[in-house]
Scaffold this motif. Structure first.
Motif, short mmCIF file in Angstrom:
data_model
loop_
_atom_site.label_atom_id
_atom_site.label_comp_id
_atom_site.label_asym_id
_atom_site.label_seq_id
_atom_site.Cartn_x
_atom_site.Cartn_y
_atom_site.Cartn_z
N PRO A 137 16.86 -6.90 30.11
CA PRO A 137 15.50 -7.29 29.70
C PRO A 137 15.15 -8.74 30.03
O PRO A 137 14.03 -9.03 30.44
N LYS A 138 16.10 -9.64 29.87
CA LYS A 138 15.82 -11.06 30.12
C LYS A 138 15.47 -11.30 31.58
O LYS A 138 14.50 -12.01 31.90
N ASN A 139 16.25 -10.72 32.49
CA ASN A 139 15.98 -10.92 33.91
C ASN A 139 14.69 -10.25 34.34
O ASN A 139 13.93 -10.80 35.15
N GLU A 140 14.42 -9.06 33.81
CA GLU A 140 13.17 -8.40 34.17
C GLU A 140 11.97 -9.23 33.71
O GLU A 140 11.00 -9.42 34.45
N ARG A 141 12.06 -9.75 32.48
CA ARG A 141 10.96 -10.57 31.96
C ARG A 141 10.79 -11.84 32.78
O ARG A 141 9.66 -12.21 33.14
N ASP A 142 11.89 -12.49 33.09
CA ASP A 142 11.82 -13.73 33.86
C ASP A 142 11.17 -13.50 35.22
O ASP A 142 10.30 -14.27 35.66
N LEU A 143 11.57 -12.43 35.90
CA LEU A 143 11.02 -12.15 37.22
C LEU A 143 9.53 -11.81 37.15
O LEU A 143 8.75 -12.26 37.99
N MET A 144 9.13 -11.03 36.14
CA MET A 144 7.72 -10.68 36.03
C MET A 144 6.86 -11.90 35.76
O MET A 144 5.77 -12.06 36.33
N PHE A 145 7.32 -12.79 34.89
CA PHE A 145 6.55 -14.00 34.61
C PHE A 145 6.48 -14.89 35.85
O PHE A 145 5.43 -15.48 36.14
N ARG A 146 7.58 -14.99 36.59
CA ARG A 146 7.58 -15.78 37.82
C ARG A 146 6.64 -15.16 38.85
O ARG A 146 5.96 -15.89 39.60
N ILE A 176 6.92 -5.99 28.37
CA ILE A 176 6.71 -7.24 29.13
C ILE A 176 5.29 -7.28 29.68
O ILE A 176 4.64 -8.33 29.67
N SER A 177 4.79 -6.15 30.16
CA SER A 177 3.42 -6.10 30.67
C SER A 177 2.42 -6.44 29.58
O SER A 177 1.43 -7.16 29.83
N ARG A 178 2.66 -5.97 28.38
CA ARG A 178 1.76 -6.28 27.27
C ARG A 178 1.87 -7.75 26.88
O ARG A 178 0.87 -8.37 26.51
N GLU A 179 3.07 -8.30 26.93
CA GLU A 179 3.23 -9.72 26.63
C GLU A 179 2.44 -10.57 27.62
O GLU A 179 1.89 -11.62 27.26
N LEU A 180 2.37 -10.13 28.87
CA LEU A 180 1.58 -10.82 29.89
C LEU A 180 0.09 -10.54 29.77
O LEU A 180 -0.70 -11.10 30.52
N GLU A 181 -0.27 -9.65 28.83
CA GLU A 181 -1.66 -9.27 28.59
C GLU A 181 -2.31 -8.69 29.84
O GLU A 181 -3.48 -8.98 30.16
N LEU A 182 -1.56 -7.86 30.55
CA LEU A 182 -2.09 -7.22 31.74
C LEU A 182 -3.11 -6.15 31.35
O LEU A 182 -2.98 -5.49 30.32
N LEU A 183 -4.10 -5.99 32.18
CA LEU A 183 -5.15 -5.00 31.95
C LEU A 183 -4.67 -3.59 32.24
O LEU A 183 -5.01 -2.64 31.51
N TYR A 184 -3.87 -3.44 33.31
CA TYR A 184 -3.52 -2.09 33.72
C TYR A 184 -2.16 -2.05 34.40
O TYR A 184 -1.62 -3.06 34.85
N ASP A 185 -1.65 -0.83 34.48
CA ASP A 185 -0.45 -0.51 35.27
C ASP A 185 -0.84 0.57 36.27
O ASP A 185 -1.78 1.34 36.03
N SER A 186 -0.11 0.63 37.39
CA SER A 186 -0.30 1.71 38.35
C SER A 186 1.05 2.17 38.87
O SER A 186 1.38 2.01 40.04
N SER A 187 1.85 2.72 37.93
CA SER A 187 3.21 3.16 38.26
C SER A 187 3.55 4.52 37.67
O SER A 187 4.50 5.16 38.12
N LEU A 188 2.83 4.94 36.64
CA LEU A 188 3.13 6.17 35.91
C LEU A 188 2.24 7.31 36.40
O LEU A 188 1.15 7.07 36.92
N MET A 189 2.67 8.53 36.21
CA MET A 189 2.03 9.65 36.93
C MET A 189 1.72 10.84 36.02
O MET A 189 1.98 11.98 36.38
N ALA A 190 1.14 10.59 34.86
CA ALA A 190 0.89 11.68 33.92
C ALA A 190 -0.49 12.31 34.07
O ALA A 190 -0.84 13.19 33.29
N ASP A 191 -1.29 11.88 35.04
CA ASP A 191 -2.64 12.42 35.19
C ASP A 191 -3.12 12.11 36.60
O ASP A 191 -2.45 11.40 37.35
#
Length: 307
Positions: A137-146, A176-191
């Motif tokens: 989790p730490k590395n994923e968060r660090d990379l996303m923020f960078r 992590i996406s919510r912590e960054l206050e992102l508006l949207y994701d485009s990776s999931l495929m439920a619809d």
């Protein structure tokens, strides 16, 4: 041996899980209410969301493949594919979203800024196209923020959306996406159409603009001489699939979303197909072309309270 002298815990197979265990896995990140609006802007029948992932050299670099041959295939995307794509979009007056690994933006800052200068969107697509399910989790968060900071500095605009590399989604990506206050994701495929993402059954307010492998060029065309990966469809065969996908979205009043890659779609015979697809879409009245960010903002606004 296990620490503390105790016996190692036996591996439990999924068929041995209790109901609360498999139910917990299923419910962690789910599709919530549909955000398909009753109408699109200006009375449009369909929303068209074209996207491109300029991965360039990041995929071989991610895998530690530093040989010139592999890297040259990625360079083709930036050197040849991107100019062709931008020219095609300009001819059709179509905005698009470019999900760009931060390393690719650092290699070519003028490319990142060129997207936004032309009215396109730049979104998050990992640091070096890493596999986030292999990160702690730490590395994923660090990379996303960078990634966010790098893309904002180089493109001139702070990203509001993410497409995870390879559409991988770890146990921590949503938080992590919510912590960054992102508006949207485009990776999931439920619809096929936009929906709200749930976390442990609770609405997040985050919009999902679902992609699908059917509408991804990398499913049909890549080639690897050392594996069994071979192209299995001709470009014109793929055009038929994509046209049918658009026609169905148009008939349903939904969203038509596409994912393409400059090093894949940017070749001559495939660009012909992309341009014919753009012509086919343009032959229909009442089409709204928009970036992913514009669509996410619109459907969230239309949904009102609770989104």
């Amino acid at each position: 041996m296990s620490g503390g002298g105790g016996a190692p815990r036996p591996i439990r197979h999924p068929w041995e899980w209790e109901e609360h265990e498999w139910r917990w896995h299923v419910e962690r990140v789910r599709a919530g209410r549909s955000l398909k609006p009753a109408r699109w802007p200006r009375g449009a029948r369909v929303a068209v969301a074209l996207s491109f992932d300029p991965d360039h050299e990041s995929i071989p670099l991610r895998d530690g493949q530093t040989q010139p041959g592999k890297l040259s295939q990625g360079q083709y995307g930036a050197r040849v594919g991107v100019p062709r794509i931008l020219a095609a979009l300009e001819r059709s007056s179509v905005p698009a979203t470019f999900f760009m690994p931060a390393v690719c933006a650092l290699l070519r800052p003028e490319e990142a800024r060129g997207y936004t200068d032309r009215g396109h969107e730049v979104g998050i697509h990992g640091w070096i196209h890493e596999r986030n399910m292999e990160l702690d989790p730490k590395n994923e968060r660090d990379l996303m923020f960078r990634c966010v900071d790098t893309l904002e500095r180089l493109s001139g605009r702070r990203p509001v959306g993410i497409r995870t590399p390879s559409w991988d989604f770890s146990d921590h990506t949503l938080a992590i996406s919510r912590e960054l206050e992102l508006l949207y994701d485009s990776s999931l495929m439920a619809d096929d159409d936009p929906y709200e993402i749930l976390a442990d059954g609770e609405p997040t307010g985050m919009v999902e603009l679902p992609p699908e492998w059917i509408r991804d060029d990398a499913v049909y065309f890549p080639m690897d001489r050392y594996t069994d990966l071979r192209p299995y469809a001709s470009p014109r065969h793929v055009l038929g699939i994509w046209r049918d996908e658009f026609d169905a979205a148009y008939a349903e009043g939904g969203m038509f979303q596409m994912t393409m890659h400059p090093h894949v779609i940017g070749h001559r015979s495939r660009m012909v197909v992309l341009e014919e697809l753009l012509d086919h879409i343009a032959s229909h009245p009442d089409v709204w072309y928009a970036t992913h960010a514009d669509i996410a903002a619109y459907v969230k606004e239309q949904a009102g309270d609770g989104s």
